[in-house]
Scaffold this motif. Sequence first.
Motif, short mmCIF file in Angstrom:
data_model
loop_
_atom_site.label_atom_id
_atom_site.label_comp_id
_atom_site.label_asym_id
_atom_site.label_seq_id
_atom_site.Cartn_x
_atom_site.Cartn_y
_atom_site.Cartn_z
N PRO A 27 0.83 -1.20 0.00
CA PRO A 27 0.00 0.00 0.00
C PRO A 27 0.87 1.26 0.00
O PRO A 27 1.95 1.26 0.59
N PHE A 28 0.40 2.31 -0.67
CA PHE A 28 1.13 3.57 -0.76
C PHE A 28 0.31 4.63 -0.03
O PHE A 28 -0.80 4.96 -0.43
N THR A 29 0.88 5.14 1.09
CA THR A 29 0.15 6.10 1.92
C THR A 29 0.78 7.49 1.84
O THR A 29 1.98 7.65 2.02
N VAL A 37 -4.50 -0.37 -4.85
CA VAL A 37 -4.63 -0.68 -6.27
C VAL A 37 -4.50 0.64 -7.01
O VAL A 37 -5.14 1.62 -6.64
N ARG A 38 -3.65 0.66 -8.02
CA ARG A 38 -3.51 1.89 -8.80
C ARG A 38 -4.56 1.89 -9.91
O ARG A 38 -4.53 1.03 -10.78
N GLU A 39 -5.50 2.83 -9.82
CA GLU A 39 -6.45 3.02 -10.93
C GLU A 39 -5.90 4.10 -11.83
O GLU A 39 -5.63 5.22 -11.38
N LEU A 63 -8.02 13.52 -5.11
CA LEU A 63 -7.33 13.82 -3.85
C LEU A 63 -5.96 14.44 -4.04
O LEU A 63 -5.53 15.27 -3.24
N TYR A 64 -5.27 14.05 -5.10
CA TYR A 64 -3.98 14.69 -5.41
C TYR A 64 -4.25 16.02 -6.13
O TYR A 64 -3.66 17.04 -5.82
N SER A 65 -5.17 15.95 -7.12
CA SER A 65 -5.60 17.15 -7.83
C SER A 65 -7.08 16.98 -8.12
O SER A 65 -7.69 15.98 -7.72
N MET A 300 3.89 9.59 -11.00
CA MET A 300 2.49 9.33 -10.65
C MET A 300 2.24 7.82 -10.69
O MET A 300 1.23 7.36 -11.19
N LEU A 301 3.19 7.06 -10.15
CA LEU A 301 3.08 5.59 -10.13
C LEU A 301 2.81 5.05 -11.53
O LEU A 301 1.94 4.21 -11.75
N GLU A 302 3.56 5.57 -12.51
CA GLU A 302 3.27 5.25 -13.90
C GLU A 302 3.44 3.77 -14.24
O GLU A 302 4.27 3.07 -13.66
O1 SMG Z 1 5.72 7.41 -9.23
O2 SMG Z 1 7.26 7.01 -7.75
C1 SMG Z 1 6.18 7.47 -8.08
C2 SMG Z 1 5.35 8.17 -7.03
C3 SMG Z 1 5.94 9.46 -6.66
O3 SMG Z 1 5.32 10.33 -4.56
C4 SMG Z 1 5.08 10.27 -5.73
N1 SMG Z 1 4.04 10.93 -6.28
O4 SMG Z 1 3.07 14.02 -4.83
O5 SMG Z 1 4.85 13.47 -5.83
C5 SMG Z 1 3.74 13.18 -5.40
C6 SMG Z 1 3.17 11.78 -5.52
C7 SMG Z 1 1.83 11.79 -6.14
C8 SMG Z 1 1.24 10.46 -6.27
S1 SMG Z 1 -0.44 10.48 -6.09
C9 SMG Z 1 -0.95 9.29 -7.21
#
Ligand code: SMG
Length: 377
Positions: A27-29, A37-39, A63-65, A300-302
Amino acid sequence: MPITRESAPVTVDGFELRVLHLPLVSPFTTSFGTESVREVMVVRALTADGDGWGEIVTQAAPLYSSEYTESAWDVATRWLIPSLLERRTIAGEQVGGILEPFKGHRMVKAGLELAVLDAGLRAEGRSFAEYLGAERDRVPSGVSVGIQESPAALVETVAGYLEQGYVRIKIKIKPGRDVADTAAVREAFGTIPLQVDANSAYTLADIEMLAELDAFDLLLIEQPLQEDDIVDHATLAGRVRTPICLDESIVSHKATLDALALGAASIINIKAGRVGGYLEAVRIHDTCRAAGIPVWCGGMLETGIGRAANAALAALPGFTLPGDISASDRFYTQDIVTEPAVLEDGHVRVPTGPGLGVEVDLAALGAVTVAREVVRA
Ligand code: SMG
Ligand code: MG
């Protein structure tokens, strides 16, 4: 001398959109929540000369944008794709202008532009990296570490990444999980390149706490305040020693100019999705480079599609700090490209094949697709 970028025009017969669900290895918090799960969305430009791929880096929730899956799907199918198909024959460089009348929705615009660019460059047999002006064949790899259960658990997680060879650590922070977490990592690992990312979780009322981070010799603090708080970031920058880096606030080249003019940031995180495309990202790079402002490539967890594009972008000369471009296995057990990015001596290789230089694994893609639609001309 600015480089003129020209890719081959392609005649687009349609765009295929997909929503993917990719399970994360852990999980990524962040300060705004936990993802398991990455959607995410991918887009494929269908042309007679071959297809092109792009990634739309929205999340399930705004939530991020402000962008999220359904908003991206709606604006793409209802407005953006029809306006591109009306033109039919387009070069990647024209996508931004065609879509400009539509406000916002930059992640969607970025994904569509990338798909058209990839189709044109693949047809020409030219790599995206060469097209953008990449000057390196590999880029240093930093890792973004989510908030863990405790500072001790964070130290353990960071140790694992350092062992793998990541050359820079970024930890997520939020109110109540900031100074102690940062102190624990600094104490455990000495002078490693370390930075923190707050994802806009603080206000100016937290200046004293944020100033405590000065004790840890961080490379930077990323987006401590809200997206719109450019003036407050400038105030904060005058009160702390740690360099302020903006992420969410930098939505365009113009926003970059404003932030720099106000002294709101001394380092810029460049994400193509957040600014509406890789060409706008390059404009920000060029301006920052000329102004002596260090930039780095955010993540963005690409999937393997966006990760390949990010590696190409990060190979431009102004990207002087390691980016959030980790190996694919930092997030995924199964990527959607045949050769996912791997870590080699703390670096990720910049693909050199035509277009993005990665091949989509259609079986793997099919297995994680939860929605699909083709919009035809
Ligand atoms: O892709 O390694 C990655 C994630 C990097 O922390 C990361 N991204 O604010 O910089 C950021 C966050 C946004 C991710 S929200 C999906
Ligand atoms: Mg960030």
